[in-house]
Design an enzyme around this catalytic site. Structure first.
Site, PDB file in Angstrom:
ATOM      1  N   GLY A   1     -15.782   2.239  -2.810  1.00  0.00           N
ATOM      2  CA  GLY A   1     -17.176   2.570  -3.062  1.00  0.00           C
ATOM      3  C   GLY A   1     -18.031   1.475  -3.658  1.00  0.00           C
ATOM      4  N   ILE A   2     -17.520   0.256  -3.743  1.00  0.00           N
ATOM      5  CA  ILE A   2     -18.330  -0.835  -4.315  1.00  0.00           C
ATOM      6  C   ILE A   2     -19.431  -1.233  -3.312  1.00  0.00           C
ATOM      7  CG2 ILE A   2     -18.295  -3.290  -4.978  1.00  0.00           C
ATOM      8  CD1 ILE A   2     -16.863  -1.765  -7.116  1.00  0.00           C
TER       9      ILE A   2
ATOM     10  N   THR B   1       0.849  -1.196   0.000  1.00  0.00           N
ATOM     11  CA  THR B   1       0.000   0.000   0.000  1.00  0.00           C
ATOM     12  C   THR B   1       0.880   1.240   0.000  1.00  0.00           C
ATOM     13  OG1 THR B   1      -1.774  -1.156   1.136  1.00  0.00           O
ATOM     14  CG2 THR B   1      -1.806   1.243   1.266  1.00  0.00           C
TER      15      THR B   1
ATOM     16  N   HIS C   1      -8.310   4.557  -1.179  1.00  0.00           N
ATOM     17  CA  HIS C   1      -8.329   4.108   0.217  1.00  0.00           C
ATOM     18  C   HIS C   1      -9.725   4.321   0.821  1.00  0.00           C
ATOM     19  CE1 HIS C   1      -4.947   3.023   3.126  1.00  0.00           C
ATOM     20  NE2 HIS C   1      -5.980   3.006   3.933  1.00  0.00           N
TER      21      HIS C   1
HETATM   22  C1  LIG Z   1     -11.577   0.223   8.703  1.00  0.00           C
HETATM   23  C2  LIG Z   1     -10.695   0.295   7.505  1.00  0.00           C
HETATM   24  C3  LIG Z   1      -9.345   0.013   7.629  1.00  0.00           C
HETATM   25  C4  LIG Z   1      -8.504   0.050   6.512  1.00  0.00           C
HETATM   26  N1  LIG Z   1      -7.202  -0.304   6.652  1.00  0.00           N
HETATM   27  C5  LIG Z   1      -6.419  -0.428   5.553  1.00  0.00           C
HETATM   28  C6  LIG Z   1      -5.113  -0.956   5.665  1.00  0.00           C
HETATM   29  O1  LIG Z   1      -4.642  -1.300   6.753  1.00  0.00           O
HETATM   30  N2  LIG Z   1      -4.380  -1.073   4.525  1.00  0.00           N
HETATM   31  C7  LIG Z   1      -4.868  -0.694   3.307  1.00  0.00           C
HETATM   32  O2  LIG Z   1      -4.183  -0.830   2.298  1.00  0.00           O
HETATM   33  N3  LIG Z   1      -6.106  -0.183   3.185  1.00  0.00           N
HETATM   34  C8  LIG Z   1      -6.893  -0.062   4.269  1.00  0.00           C
HETATM   35  N4  LIG Z   1      -8.177   0.412   4.135  1.00  0.00           N
HETATM   36  C9  LIG Z   1      -8.672   0.786   2.802  1.00  0.00           C
HETATM   37  C10 LIG Z   1      -9.287  -0.411   2.069  1.00  0.00           C
HETATM   38  O3  LIG Z   1      -8.341  -1.368   1.701  1.00  0.00           O
HETATM   39  C11 LIG Z   1     -10.019   0.019   0.793  1.00  0.00           C
HETATM   40  O4  LIG Z   1      -9.153   0.795   0.012  1.00  0.00           O
HETATM   41  C12 LIG Z   1     -11.304   0.787   1.063  1.00  0.00           C
HETATM   42  O5  LIG Z   1     -11.938   0.369   2.242  1.00  0.00           O
HETATM   43  C13 LIG Z   1     -12.250   0.567  -0.098  1.00  0.00           C
HETATM   44  O6  LIG Z   1     -13.363   1.335   0.026  1.00  0.00           O
HETATM   45  P1  LIG Z   1     -14.793   0.774   0.525  1.00  0.00           P
HETATM   46  O7  LIG Z   1     -14.698   0.656   1.999  1.00  0.00           O
HETATM   47  O8  LIG Z   1     -15.683   1.879   0.075  1.00  0.00           O
HETATM   48  O9  LIG Z   1     -15.079  -0.533  -0.167  1.00  0.00           O
HETATM   49  C14 LIG Z   1      -9.033   0.416   5.247  1.00  0.00           C
HETATM   50  C15 LIG Z   1     -10.388   0.716   5.138  1.00  0.00           C
HETATM   51  C16 LIG Z   1     -11.220   0.655   6.227  1.00  0.00           C
HETATM   52  C17 LIG Z   1     -12.687   0.945   6.053  1.00  0.00           C
END
Ligand SMILES: Cc1cc2nc3c(=O)[nH]c(=O)nc-3n(C[C@H](O)[C@H](O)[C@H](O)COP(=O)(O)O)c2cc1C
Length: 362
Positions: free
Chosen positions: A292-293, A165, A259
């Site tokens: 956003g899916i 990431t 993200h």
């Molecule tokens: C609670 C939470 C924690 C997250 N932690 C990480 C993480 O540790 N590493 C990472 O690459 N992305 C992290 N993300 C981002 C997700 O991988 C992803 O990009 C994002 O949730 C996608 O959007 P969506 O929630 O609308 O499906 C996190 C997202 C959320 C909601």
């Protein structure tokens, strides 16, 4: 109820309803930790708004009787073009934490991406889903020794790819967490890296990221690739220039993502980044998408615009919060069922048939 009205899951009609159930079930700080985005949450909202502006052009009289959602992704056989995107701290919403989510993904035949910031160790997660496809998401640490260990452990525990990431040089400022003085509860820690001295043993989110390397460059990508035999993907690309650089460096796949609106605010909907990137890289790297899916139509649009598979984030945690592993499986199966429905209605039998001709951009 006729067969056509059969719900895809007995637990919820759609993933917005599921979120509302979870909001009522969780305490405010936990709900906000998951639901929230950075700043005024413009990017977070844009992720959904952008999907709504894209429309689908169906084909009819195609003679198609079934829609097949199975696929191969970097050597893994999957029942659907969906995976659980890496998210830190599943333990905020359920005591099974990542083990529960991973079991749900396995039940649905979907890929699970374990985060560096898990509350269960990467070995515990792997043991819970033996023989099921899994990748490991890496936040590079300032200490290269920590990174070497994480890469070795991931390989040993059977993760078949590393997702690096790159959109978190620093944590986005998330107003809801500030407002709620959000802290991780005492029993939740960063299990995969908690023994490392460079991870601060405090519970605030900001200090938990202090070990993360904050000056990432392409050299760090090359370093990572040199220290593992696993394919190293890059997550968090939005600009065609960065995507082109990734393709030039033979990155096997990139994840187009903002993200989930949690990092840079006043950005655009992540789905808007997809087509320009696909056109720029010309097939020289594979493309995944998240942010956003929420509907089968969203999955269909992302595939039509050139993503091979899509990551699902927050809805997975809502399913976990309310129904444990079963809830996670239900979320993934619900999206798959909706995708099948869209494919049938739009006239595409296989994932490979879902081309840009099926969508109209604003
Ligand atoms: C609670 C939470 C924690 C997250 N932690 C990480 C993480 O540790 N590493 C990472 O690459 N992305 C992290 N993300 C981002 C997700 O991988 C992803 O990009 C994002 O949730 C996608 O959007 P969506 O929630 O609308 O499906 C996190 C997202 C959320 C909601």
């Amino acid at each position: 109820m006729t067969q056509l009205e059969k719900p895809t899951s007995p637990l919820f009609a759609n993933l917005d309803d599921l979120e509302e159930q979870a909001r009522q079930h969780l305490d405010l700080a936990s709900y906000d930790f998951v639901a929230g985005g950075a700043g005024a949450e413009q990017t977070l909202r844009a992720n959904r708004e952008a999907f709504k502006k894209i429309t689908i052009m169906p084909r009819v009289l195609t003679g198609i009787k079934e829609a097949d959602t199975s696929m191969n992704l970097l050597g893994q056989r999957l029942s659907m073009p969906l995976y659980v995107t890496p998210m830190a701290n599943h333990g905020v919403v359920h005591s099974l934490a990542e083990v529960g989510s991973a079991r749900g993904a396995k039940k649905a035949g979907a890929l699970f991406v374990a985060p560096t910031g898990s509350n269960k160790t990467m070995e515990e997660i792997a043991a819970a889903i033996k023989d099921s496809p899994r990748w490991f998401q890496l936040y590079l640490n300032k200490d290269p020794e920590v990174n070497k260990q994480l890469l070795q452990r991931a390989k040993k525990a059977g993760y078949s790819a590393i997702v690096l990431t790159v959109d978190l040089p620093v944590l986005g400022i998330r107003d809801r967490n500030v407002r709620n003085s959000f802290m991780l509860s005492k029993d939740l820690h960063r299990s995969s890296v908690s023994s490392e001295r460079y991870i601060a043993a405090t519970r605030s989110l900001q200090s938990l990221t202090t070990g993360i390397k904050d000056d990432l460059s392409w050299d760090d990508y090359e370093w990572t690739r040199k220290h593992t035999t696993l394919p190293v993907l890059v997550k968090g690309i939005l600009s065609p220039e960065d995507a082109e650089e990734a393709a030039k460096r033979k990155v096997p796949a990139i994840v187009v993502s903002n993200h989930g609106g949690r990092q840079l605010d006043t950005g655009f909907g992540a789905i808007e980044a997809l087509r320009p990137i696909v056109e720029r890289v010309k097939g020289n790297t594979r493309i995944l998408f998240d942010s956003g899916i929420r509907r089968g139509t969203d999955v269909f649009k992302a595939l039509a615009l050139g993503a091979e598979a899509v990551g699902v984030g927050r809805p997975v945690l809502w399913g976990l919060a309310l129904y444990g592993a079963e809830g996670v499986a239900a979320v993934l199966e619900h999206l798959r069922a909706e995708l099948v429905n869209v494919m049938r209605l739009a006239g595409s039998a296989r994932l490979g048939d879902i081309t840009p001709e099926y969508v109209r951009l604003p």
